[in-house]
Design an enzyme around this catalytic site. Structure first.
Site, PDB file in Angstrom:
ATOM      1  N   GLY A 188       0.788  -1.231   0.000  1.00 54.38           N
ATOM      2  CA  GLY A 188       0.000   0.000   0.000  1.00 54.38           C
ATOM      3  C   GLY A 188       0.815   1.274   0.000  1.00 54.38           C
ATOM      4  O   GLY A 188       1.754   1.392   0.764  1.00 54.38           O
ATOM      5  N   SER A 189       0.459   2.264  -0.829  1.00 48.57           N
ATOM      6  CA  SER A 189       1.299   3.442  -0.948  1.00 48.57           C
ATOM      7  C   SER A 189       0.814   4.365  -2.058  1.00 48.57           C
ATOM      8  O   SER A 189      -0.284   4.221  -2.566  1.00 48.57           O
ATOM      9  CB  SER A 189       2.735   3.005  -1.253  1.00 48.57           C
ATOM     10  N   ARG A 190       1.714   5.312  -2.454  1.00 47.06           N
ATOM     11  CA  ARG A 190       1.410   6.157  -3.595  1.00 47.06           C
ATOM     12  C   ARG A 190       2.713   6.621  -4.237  1.00 47.06           C
ATOM     13  O   ARG A 190       3.786   6.555  -3.627  1.00 47.06           O
ATOM     14  CB  ARG A 190       0.541   7.334  -3.189  1.00 47.06           C
TER      15      ARG A 190
END
Length: 219
Positions: A188-190
């Site tokens: 999970g991240s960006r």
């Protein structure tokens, strides 16, 4: 169809598989209640499926084009705005931010061809990836690639609340090829792209981006 997995998931996939097999056999041996036994086994298998889908690495044919900036990751475009970039440029840039949920492919790909001018890792917090301060306070890496058409393009891998390791393959002085593997963000991240002001953006807010395929900007 044969499913490919990213090399960064090899140890986790192996460890999870061993753990799931053990849980299945132990549930058979030590849980006398049938429905509870099956519930535990199904849950274990579900966890394995989630790990496998997270580390999948689909093969994608990239149409290399120096007049295009392509999506570095799969996800949803959540920000398109002018911002001040304080680390490298120290001036205003056009930021395009792509948020990745745990079900997205998490391979990071080079958005452009060019020379890696800057690559730095920053330890930090694990705020949710969409938090306004995540780009400055979370664990992150900053990479700048100089492209012959667009000039210097900065991308930043940002860990989220679930992410606990960012993998970055970019090293200063490397010549990189658009669409090839630049790293991985685990769980999970960006990724934020910082483009020169006036760049013609080719995506809209809330649009789904496909890493190595979606054209983020054109010249």
């Amino acid at each position: 169809m044969f499913i490919q997995f990213h090399k960064e998931g090899a140890k986790i996939i192996l460890g999870t598989t061993i753990a799931v097999v053990a849980v299945v056999f132990l549930a058979d041996a030590f849980l006398p209640i049938f429905w509870l036994q099956k519930a535990v086994q199904i849950l274990a298998l579900f966890m394995l499926i989630m790990v496998l889908q997270f580390f999948r690495n689909p093969k994608r044919v990239v149409a290399i084009n120096d007049n295009h900036i392509i999506a570095p990751v799969d996800g949803k475009v959540v920000v398109i705005e002018e911002v001040f970039e304080p680390e490298y440029f120290k001036d205003k840039r056009l930021m395009v931010s792509i948020f990745m949920s745990p079900i997205n492919v998490h391979v990071t790909r080079y958005a452009v061809n060019g020379l890696v001018k800057f690559s730095k890792y920053h330890p930090g917090k694990y705020l949710v990836a969409w938090h306004p301060k995540a780009s400055e306070e979370n664990e992150r890496t900053t990479v700048v690639v100089e492209n012959r058409v667009f000039g210097e393009i900065l991308y930043r891998q940002i860990a989220g609340a679930l992410a606990r390791r960012i993998v970055n393959y970019a090293q200063e002085g490397m010549q990189v090829v658009q669409g090839t593997d630049a790293g991985f963000i685990k769980f999970g991240s960006r990724v934020d792209l910082y483009l020169p002001l006036g760049t013609q953006v080719n995506v809209k807010l809330n649009e789904k981006a496909v890493g190595g395929k979606t054209i983020i900007a054109i010249k």
